[in-house]
Design an enzyme around this catalytic site. Structure first.
Site, PDB file in Angstrom:
ATOM      1  N   HIS A 243       0.800  -1.227   0.000  1.00 20.16           N
ATOM      2  CA  HIS A 243       0.000   0.000   0.000  1.00 20.16           C
ATOM      3  C   HIS A 243       0.842   1.291   0.000  1.00 20.16           C
ATOM      4  O   HIS A 243       0.801   2.057  -0.945  1.00 20.16           O
ATOM      5  CB  HIS A 243      -0.899   0.044   1.247  1.00 20.16           C
TER       6      HIS A 243
HETATM    7  O1  RIB Z   1      -5.215  -0.231   4.759  1.00 20.01           O
HETATM    8  C1  RIB Z   1      -3.825  -0.180   4.528  1.00 20.01           C
HETATM    9  C2  RIB Z   1      -3.180   0.872   5.373  1.00 20.01           C
HETATM   10  O2  RIB Z   1      -3.368   0.562   6.750  1.00 20.01           O
HETATM   11  C3  RIB Z   1      -1.648   0.937   5.185  1.00 20.01           C
HETATM   12  O3  RIB Z   1      -1.214   2.260   5.418  1.00 20.01           O
HETATM   13  C4  RIB Z   1      -1.137   0.041   6.267  1.00 20.01           C
HETATM   14  O4  RIB Z   1       0.178   0.387   6.711  1.00 20.01           O
HETATM   15  C5  RIB Z   1      -2.117   0.327   7.363  1.00 20.01           C
HETATM   16  O5  RIB Z   1      -1.692   1.519   8.029  1.00 20.01           O
END
Ligand code: RIB
Ligand code: CA
Length: 313
Positions: A243
């Site tokens: 992500h």
């Molecule tokens: O949903 C994904 C996000 O939530 C990313 O930033 C991961 O690190 C968590 O913080």
């Protein structure tokens, strides 16, 4: 072109760690003014410690790391140890950090930096819950027009939720903070699950880190080995979505990404859909667009950039 001045606001988190390493491996593109830690994946004492662990791994003990808010603005903290492990950086064993945590509160650092740097020259990259950013905006509204851009990881539309059926984790943890940021009027680029779920850590991509021949590359591979097990089990996918590095990759090479400039609002009332990013992708509401909502990326190009820059550390 001069490197982009940014503040990374983060809740490390293995994917946050890779985002920080991508920024540190790209000094010609990114001038990292500081890292502000926020409670999210794990509680604040761990996220601020993990941010320093990552900087030391990269040999960058000069980077200023600040601790910020330890809880959402109006709600109890929800964490994600089930994804990231008890430490937030489960996978390899890494030594406790020796580099200092800055005394200044992260929110004060954000405010001071935006007031001291020329207006329109600092980009904020939140990759955790938006508590620090929203608290800074509430405490010092004068800084809002001074922000060049916010490039954040959060939300979802076609992919819907990952922590509830309706909401993505970063937005769900502090929906009131997200509402403040999305309604602030600051130019916004959103990296939702719609795009991050197309950036999967396939075996060949992670082997590129494992076979890099550097300690950093090996650590990234071991973090990913741990981090991906949850999503692979849940989605039956070939790898997990990486992500947070999507935000930094966008700053380095925006052409890797595509999306639409649309209206995005945050659900803060309904318990059923709390934290949902209501993205008007089909422009049916007539509401004013407020965000470049990214829907796709060139995944091979993204991983090529990641491995090239991280191999430099
Ligand atoms: O949903 C994904 C996000 O939530 C990313 O930033 C991961 O690190 C968590 O913080
Ligand atoms: Ca994160």
């Amino acid at each position: 072109m001069a490197p982009r001045k940014i503040i990374i606001d983060t809740d490390p988190g293995q994917d946050d760690a890779v985002a920080i390493l991508l920024a540190l491996g790209s000094p010609d593109d990114i001038d990292l003014l500081g890292i502000t830690a926020v409670a999210g994946n794990v509680p604040l004492p761990l996220t601020q410690k993990n941010a320093r662990i990552v900087c030391e791994l990269a040999g960058r003990t000069d980077v200023k790391v600040f601790a910020g808010c330890d809880a959402p603005m109006k709600r109890k903290l929800v964490t994600a140890e089930h994804v990231h492990g008890k430490t937030g950086l489960d996978g390899p064993q890494l030594p406790d950090p020796k580099m200092p945590l800055q005394d200044q509160h992260a929110v004060d650092f954000i405010i001071e930096t935006l007031r001291n740097e020329p207006s329109g020259t600092v980009t904020l990259c939140p990759i955790g819950p938006l508590t620090n950013i929203a608290t800074a905006f509430e405490r010092a509204p004068d800084i809002i027009p001074r922000v060049q851009e916010i490039v954040l990881m959060g939300g979802a539309y076609f992919e819907v939720g990952n922590i509830t059926p309706a909401a993505e984790f970063n937005i769900y943890v502090d929906p009131e903070a997200a509402q403040i940021v999305f309604q602030s009027g600051v130019p916004l680029v959103v990296m939702p699950l719609d795009v991050t779920h197309k950036a999967l850590t396939t075996k060949s991509r992670i082997d590129a880190f494992r076979n890099m021949g550097t300690h950093v590359g090996t650590m990234v591979a071991e973090w990913t080995d741990f981090f991906e097990r949850f999503d692979m089990e849940k989605y039956g996918s070939e790898g997990a979505p990486l992500h947070d590095p999507c935000t930094i990759a966008y700053l380095i090479d925006p052409h890797l990404f595509s999306g639409r400039y649309i209206n995005v609002e945050i659900e803060t009332q309904s318990e059923l859909t709390l934290g949902m990013t209501v993205a008007d992708w089909w422009r049916v509401t007539g509401r004013k667009p407020n965000a470049l909502f990214i829907g796709d990326l060139h995944a091979e190009g993204f991983y090529r950039l990641l491995t090239d820059r991280i191999s430099r550390l």
